[in-house]
Design a protein around this motif. Structure first.
Motif, PDB file in Angstrom:
ATOM      1  N   LEU A  17       0.828  -1.210   0.000  1.00  9.87           N
ATOM      2  CA  LEU A  17       0.000   0.000   0.000  1.00  9.87           C
ATOM      3  C   LEU A  17       0.858   1.254   0.000  1.00  9.87           C
ATOM      4  CD1 LEU A  17      -2.853  -1.091   2.384  1.00  9.87           C
ATOM      5  CD2 LEU A  17      -3.005  -0.707  -0.068  1.00  9.87           C
ATOM      6  N   MET A  18       1.995   1.211   0.683  1.00  9.71           N
ATOM      7  CA  MET A  18       2.891   2.366   0.661  1.00  9.71           C
ATOM      8  C   MET A  18       3.435   2.576  -0.742  1.00  9.71           C
ATOM      9  SD  MET A  18       4.930   2.428   4.273  1.00  9.71           S
ATOM     10  CE  MET A  18       5.539   0.767   4.188  1.00  9.71           C
ATOM     11  N   GLY A  19       3.645   1.491  -1.476  1.00  9.98           N
ATOM     12  CA  GLY A  19       4.108   1.604  -2.860  1.00  9.98           C
ATOM     13  C   GLY A  19       3.107   2.336  -3.719  1.00  9.98           C
ATOM     14  N   ALA A  20       1.822   2.072  -3.507  1.00 11.85           N
ATOM     15  CA  ALA A  20       0.788   2.772  -4.273  1.00 11.85           C
ATOM     16  C   ALA A  20       0.765   4.247  -3.899  1.00 11.85           C
ATOM     17  CB  ALA A  20      -0.583   2.142  -4.019  1.00 11.85           C
ATOM     18  N   ALA A  21       1.044   4.544  -2.646  1.00 10.78           N
ATOM     19  CA  ALA A  21       1.005   5.920  -2.177  1.00 10.78           C
ATOM     20  C   ALA A  21       2.208   6.723  -2.639  1.00 10.78           C
ATOM     21  CB  ALA A  21       0.923   5.944  -0.645  1.00 10.78           C
ATOM     22  N   ASN A  22       3.281   6.041  -3.058  1.00  9.53           N
ATOM     23  CA  ASN A  22       4.495   6.773  -3.408  1.00  9.53           C
ATOM     24  C   ASN A  22       4.487   7.325  -4.822  1.00  9.53           C
ATOM     25  OD1 ASN A  22       5.175   4.747  -5.196  1.00  9.53           O
ATOM     26  ND2 ASN A  22       6.904   3.996  -4.017  1.00  9.53           N
ATOM     27  N   GLY A  23       3.427   7.079  -5.580  1.00 12.10           N
ATOM     28  CA  GLY A  23       3.326   7.638  -6.919  1.00 12.10           C
ATOM     29  C   GLY A  23       3.969   6.808  -8.004  1.00 12.10           C
ATOM     30  N   ALA A  24       4.425   5.594  -7.684  1.00 16.42           N
ATOM     31  CA  ALA A  24       5.057   4.748  -8.694  1.00 16.42           C
ATOM     32  C   ALA A  24       4.115   4.459  -9.854  1.00 16.42           C
ATOM     33  CB  ALA A  24       5.534   3.442  -8.054  1.00 16.42           C
ATOM     34  N   TRP A  25       2.811   4.493  -9.611  1.00 17.37           N
ATOM     35  CA  TRP A  25       1.846   4.227 -10.669  1.00 17.37           C
ATOM     36  C   TRP A  25       1.967   5.229 -11.806  1.00 17.37           C
ATOM     37  CZ3 TRP A  25      -1.843   7.945 -11.772  1.00 17.37           C
ATOM     38  CH2 TRP A  25      -2.025   8.943 -10.806  1.00 17.37           C
ATOM     39  N   LEU A  26       2.425   6.432 -11.509  1.00 21.08           N
ATOM     40  CA  LEU A  26       2.539   7.458 -12.543  1.00 21.08           C
ATOM     41  C   LEU A  26       3.492   7.040 -13.664  1.00 21.08           C
ATOM     42  CD1 LEU A  26       2.567  10.664 -10.331  1.00 21.08           C
ATOM     43  CD2 LEU A  26       0.879  10.096 -12.087  1.00 21.08           C
ATOM     44  N   SER A  27       4.480   6.219 -13.345  1.00 18.06           N
ATOM     45  CA  SER A  27       5.431   5.783 -14.371  1.00 18.06           C
ATOM     46  C   SER A  27       4.789   4.825 -15.371  1.00 18.06           C
ATOM     47  CB  SER A  27       6.648   5.126 -13.718  1.00 18.06           C
ATOM     48  OG  SER A  27       6.273   3.910 -13.088  1.00 18.06           O
ATOM     49  N   ARG A  28       3.628   4.273 -15.046  1.00 17.11           N
ATOM     50  CA  ARG A  28       2.932   3.353 -15.944  1.00 17.11           C
ATOM     51  C   ARG A  28       2.019   4.074 -16.936  1.00 17.11           C
ATOM     52  NH1 ARG A  28       2.676  -1.853 -14.841  1.00 17.11           N
ATOM     53  NH2 ARG A  28       3.682  -2.669 -13.020  1.00 17.11           N
ATOM     54  N   VAL A  29       1.760   5.344 -16.724  1.00 19.56           N
ATOM     55  CA  VAL A  29       0.847   6.102 -17.576  1.00 19.56           C
ATOM     56  C   VAL A  29       1.569   6.473 -18.878  1.00 19.56           C
ATOM     57  CG1 VAL A  29      -0.608   8.156 -17.742  1.00 19.56           C
ATOM     58  CG2 VAL A  29      -0.317   7.015 -15.539  1.00 19.56           C
ATOM     59  N   SER A  30       0.988   6.108 -20.010  1.00 19.43           N
ATOM     60  CA  SER A  30       1.592   6.441 -21.305  1.00 19.43           C
ATOM     61  C   SER A  30       1.514   7.942 -21.550  1.00 19.43           C
ATOM     62  CB  SER A  30       0.877   5.693 -22.435  1.00 19.43           C
ATOM     63  OG  SER A  30      -0.415   6.245 -22.639  1.00 19.43           O
ATOM     64  N   ASN A  31       2.359   8.439 -22.439  1.00 20.43           N
ATOM     65  CA  ASN A  31       2.317   9.866 -22.786  1.00 20.43           C
ATOM     66  C   ASN A  31       0.951  10.242 -23.336  1.00 20.43           C
ATOM     67  OD1 ASN A  31       4.907  10.460 -21.951  1.00 20.43           O
ATOM     68  ND2 ASN A  31       5.803  10.056 -23.958  1.00 20.43           N
ATOM     69  N   LYS A  32       0.372   9.376 -24.167  1.00 19.27           N
ATOM     70  CA  LYS A  32      -0.945   9.646 -24.748  1.00 19.27           C
ATOM     71  C   LYS A  32      -1.989   9.812 -23.644  1.00 19.27           C
ATOM     72  CE  LYS A  32      -4.403   7.639 -27.819  1.00 19.27           C
ATOM     73  NZ  LYS A  32      -4.793   6.487 -28.602  1.00 19.27           N
ATOM     74  N   MET A  95      -5.673   6.155 -13.790  1.00 21.25           N
ATOM     75  CA  MET A  95      -5.741   5.415 -12.523  1.00 21.25           C
ATOM     76  C   MET A  95      -7.144   4.873 -12.301  1.00 21.25           C
ATOM     77  SD  MET A  95      -4.613   4.045  -9.821  1.00 21.25           S
ATOM     78  CE  MET A  95      -3.002   4.611  -9.368  1.00 21.25           C
ATOM     79  N   MET A  96      -8.148   5.674 -12.608  1.00 19.04           N
ATOM     80  CA  MET A  96      -9.523   5.194 -12.445  1.00 19.04           C
ATOM     81  C   MET A  96      -9.793   4.008 -13.375  1.00 19.04           C
ATOM     82  SD  MET A  96     -11.901   7.880 -10.883  1.00 19.04           S
ATOM     83  CE  MET A  96     -13.117   6.746 -11.227  1.00 19.04           C
ATOM     84  N   ASN A  97      -9.270   4.074 -14.595  1.00 15.81           N
ATOM     85  CA  ASN A  97      -9.483   3.005 -15.568  1.00 15.81           C
ATOM     86  C   ASN A  97      -8.749   1.718 -15.220  1.00 15.81           C
ATOM     87  OD1 ASN A  97     -11.163   4.390 -17.343  1.00 15.81           O
ATOM     88  ND2 ASN A  97      -9.455   5.207 -18.511  1.00 15.81           N
ATOM     89  N   ASN A  98      -7.522   1.863 -14.757  1.00 16.29           N
ATOM     90  CA  ASN A  98      -6.644   0.701 -14.585  1.00 16.29           C
ATOM     91  C   ASN A  98      -6.455   0.252 -13.150  1.00 16.29           C
ATOM     92  OD1 ASN A  98      -5.542   0.301 -17.448  1.00 16.29           O
ATOM     93  ND2 ASN A  98      -5.331   2.492 -17.095  1.00 16.29           N
ATOM     94  N   GLY A  99      -6.540   1.192 -12.227  1.00 19.20           N
ATOM     95  CA  GLY A  99      -6.278   0.851 -10.832  1.00 19.20           C
ATOM     96  C   GLY A  99      -4.864   0.325 -10.665  1.00 19.20           C
ATOM     97  N   VAL A 100      -4.588  -0.179  -9.498  1.00 18.90           N
ATOM     98  CA  VAL A 100      -3.337  -0.878  -9.205  1.00 18.90           C
ATOM     99  C   VAL A 100      -3.751  -2.058  -8.326  1.00 18.90           C
ATOM    100  CG1 VAL A 100      -0.978  -0.703  -8.309  1.00 18.90           C
ATOM    101  CG2 VAL A 100      -2.088   1.321  -9.249  1.00 18.90           C
ATOM    102  N   PRO A 101      -4.376  -3.085  -8.947  1.00 21.52           N
ATOM    103  CA  PRO A 101      -4.976  -4.174  -8.170  1.00 21.52           C
ATOM    104  C   PRO A 101      -4.012  -4.851  -7.190  1.00 21.52           C
ATOM    105  CG  PRO A 101      -5.630  -4.333 -10.464  1.00 21.52           C
ATOM    106  CD  PRO A 101      -4.592  -3.242 -10.367  1.00 21.52           C
ATOM    107  N   TRP A 102      -2.753  -5.013  -7.570  1.00 24.97           N
ATOM    108  CA  TRP A 102      -1.791  -5.665  -6.690  1.00 24.97           C
ATOM    109  C   TRP A 102      -1.437  -4.806  -5.491  1.00 24.97           C
ATOM    110  CZ3 TRP A 102      -0.855  -3.809 -11.487  1.00 24.97           C
ATOM    111  CH2 TRP A 102       0.067  -2.786 -11.594  1.00 24.97           C
ATOM    112  N   ARG A 103      -1.921  -3.570  -5.484  1.00 25.49           N
ATOM    113  CA  ARG A 103      -1.695  -2.669  -4.348  1.00 25.49           C
ATOM    114  C   ARG A 103      -3.000  -2.242  -3.694  1.00 25.49           C
ATOM    115  NH1 ARG A 103       4.109  -1.168  -4.363  1.00 25.49           N
ATOM    116  NH2 ARG A 103       4.782  -1.780  -6.417  1.00 25.49           N
TER     117      ARG A 103
END
Length: 147
Positions: A17-32, A95-103
């Motif tokens: 859960l701390m991993g989700a809070a650290n913003g790492a998910w932002l690196s998964r967002v494509s430029n588009k 984030m709303m579309n994909n979530g981070v289910p493992w977190r």
């Protein structure tokens, strides 16, 4: 042994859960996706209505984990933060579309697209300087979300 396993599971959950809070998910967002803009952007009257509808959706769906005040509960990240304020509309929609289910964050792509954008509008309202004094959450129970 059972107690050790339970403790290990609790620690692992907290770390994830701390991993989700650290913003790492932002690196998964494509430029588009990052460059997507809310359909309500630049339309103040529509944006206000969208944020109000988004407040209702948030209250019904998101507050279970993020709290009625969006400050996070059960170790979930708070949504009133610099990270959320600085994220693009597209980042939040992704984030709303994909979530981070493992977190622990489920995808919310089953909500109609308009409702997902309404939640993004609400998150923007929560993170604006003006909204810290008066949050649309206080009105969440009085207005329904439009579909």
């Amino acid at each position: 042994m059972r107690r050790l396993f339970g403790t290990a599971c609790a620690v692992l959950s907290a770390v994830l859960l701390m991993g989700a809070a650290n913003g790492a998910w932002l690196s998964r967002v494509s430029n588009k996706d990052h460059e997507r803009v809310s359909p309500f952007a630049g339309k103040p009257d529509q944006l206000e209505n969208a944020a109000s509808a988004g407040a209702q959706i948030f209250h019904n769906e998101c507050a279970k984990c993020h709290g009625n005040d969006a400050m996070g509960i059960y170790g979930r990240p708070k949504l009133v933060s610099g990270r959320i304020a600085e994220a693009s509309d597209g980042d939040l929609f992704w984030m709303m579309n994909n979530g981070v289910p493992w977190r622990g964050m489920p995808p919310w792509n089953m909500l109609p697209e308009k409702q997902r954008w309404q939640v993004v509008a609400y998150l923007r309202a929560l993170n604006s300087a003006e909204s810290h004094a008066q949050s649309p959450l206080n009105e969440a129970g009085s207005e329904g979300a439009s579909k």
